[in-house]
Design a protein around this motif. Structure first.
Motif, PDB file in Angstrom:
ATOM      1  N   ASP A  86       0.860  -1.189   0.000  1.00 28.03           N
ATOM      2  CA  ASP A  86       0.000   0.000   0.000  1.00 28.03           C
ATOM      3  C   ASP A  86       0.892   1.233   0.000  1.00 28.03           C
ATOM      4  O   ASP A  86       1.567   1.502   0.993  1.00 28.03           O
ATOM      5  N   LEU A  87       0.893   1.931  -1.120  1.00 25.52           N
ATOM      6  CA  LEU A  87       1.683   3.169  -1.230  1.00 25.52           C
ATOM      7  C   LEU A  87       0.765   4.333  -0.890  1.00 25.52           C
ATOM      8  O   LEU A  87      -0.214   4.588  -1.597  1.00 25.52           O
ATOM      9  N   TYR A 129       2.872   4.499 -10.198  1.00 23.84           N
ATOM     10  CA  TYR A 129       2.749   3.327  -9.306  1.00 23.84           C
ATOM     11  C   TYR A 129       1.351   2.711  -9.356  1.00 23.84           C
ATOM     12  O   TYR A 129       1.168   1.550  -9.005  1.00 23.84           O
ATOM     13  N   ARG A 130       0.351   3.468  -9.814  1.00 26.03           N
ATOM     14  CA  ARG A 130      -0.993   2.888 -10.026  1.00 26.03           C
ATOM     15  C   ARG A 130      -0.942   1.801 -11.100  1.00 26.03           C
ATOM     16  O   ARG A 130      -1.804   0.932 -11.142  1.00 26.03           O
ATOM     17  N   ARG A 136      -0.953  -0.841  -4.383  1.00 21.67           N
ATOM     18  CA  ARG A 136      -2.218  -0.093  -4.278  1.00 21.67           C
ATOM     19  C   ARG A 136      -1.852   1.320  -3.845  1.00 21.67           C
ATOM     20  O   ARG A 136      -1.251   1.488  -2.781  1.00 21.67           O
ATOM     21  N   VAL A 137      -2.182   2.279  -4.665  1.00 24.93           N
ATOM     22  CA  VAL A 137      -1.814   3.664  -4.338  1.00 24.93           C
ATOM     23  C   VAL A 137      -3.017   4.373  -3.738  1.00 24.93           C
ATOM     24  O   VAL A 137      -4.118   4.288  -4.275  1.00 24.93           O
ATOM     25  N   ARG A 138      -2.810   5.047  -2.616  1.00 30.37           N
ATOM     26  CA  ARG A 138      -3.883   5.850  -2.016  1.00 30.37           C
ATOM     27  C   ARG A 138      -3.336   7.216  -1.691  1.00 30.37           C
ATOM     28  O   ARG A 138      -2.332   7.329  -0.994  1.00 30.37           O
TER      29      ARG A 138
END
Ligand code: ADE
Length: 236
Positions: A86-87, A129-130, A136-138
């Protein structure tokens, strides 16, 4: 047990010293979570070790360059063996962080926090990065105000997430109570401890009655009243 690994990337690694304290410090000591902090500046090339530049299209402030961020994130992704990552990119323009997101992230195996400064990080870091499988980029914001950078936001999110990991809290019953009130969108009732009289202010008598049914009802009424008043103030 699922050990959570967290990496924070920042130009101010010293900001993360408080993680050694209190419950998070203990969770690290007990091997429930592993937190590594990285200095973005280590990835900067060039004589000035610069990590930012002027914005394309003009405007005030500086934007963080994609090259050092790409190198730093690639290095962490290469170091940490995990099926998913998770980024988390901290920005006031992100999705609003909430208890629900904290619960989701507490299931993560690996979180990477990208702490931007100035006017933020070049958008291509999010976009690139998506496209990477397993990442998973948030983009997350901790509230409707502007901080000087993502470091304090990262500390906030880490604290909210790590306390949800089994074994971190001394008394996990409080998690159950909290999650009920969060689900029902109701704030907590007021709490009191000894002495029964402090500077002339008495503890509400019902709490000294020993009548658990009455106490439960009183606490619910208090919580509802507080929720109503809060709603009036915030217009919700
Ligand atoms: N960076 C600057 N302001 C922020 C905010 N409110 N939340 C997350 N990151 C930020």
């Amino acid at each position: 047990m699922n050990k959570l690994r967290c990496d924070a990337i920042s130009i101010f690694p010293e900001y993360f010293a408080p993680l050694q304290l209190s419950l998070i410090g203990k969770a690290i000591e007990n091997g429930l979570v592993d937190i590594k902090v990285h200095d973005l500046r280590d990835q900067a090339t060039g004589v000035h070790k610069s990590v930012d530049d002027t914005p394309y299209g003009g405007g005030a402030g500086m934007v963080m360059s994609p090259e050092p961020w790409g190198s730093a994130i690639d290095q962490v992704l290469g170091e940490v063996d995990s099926p998913t990552h998770d980024l988390i990119i901290l920005t006031p323009a992100g999705e609003k962080f909430s208890q629900k997101i904290a619960e989701e992230l507490s299931q993560s195996h690996h979180m990477i926090f990208a702490c931007g400064r100035y006017e933020g990080i070049d958008q291509r870091i999010t976009d690139y990065y998506r496209l990477i499988p397993g990442v998973r980029v948030r983009e997350l914001s901790i509230g409707d105000y502007v901080l000087n950078g993502g470091e304090v936001a990262t500390l906030t999110i880490l604290e909210a997430v790590i306390r949800l990991i089994p074994g971190v809290l001394g008394n996990p019953d409080s998690l159950v109570e909290e999650s009920h009130s969060m689900d029902e969108d109701i704030v907590e009732y007021p709490n009191y401890t000894k002495p029964a009289n402090w500077r002339g202010l008495e503890v509400p008598e019902v709490l000294l009655s020993g009548n658990h049914a009455l106490i439960k009802r009183w606490r619910l009424e208090q919580a509802q009243e507080r929720t109503r008043i809060l709603g009036e103030r915030t217009g919700e």
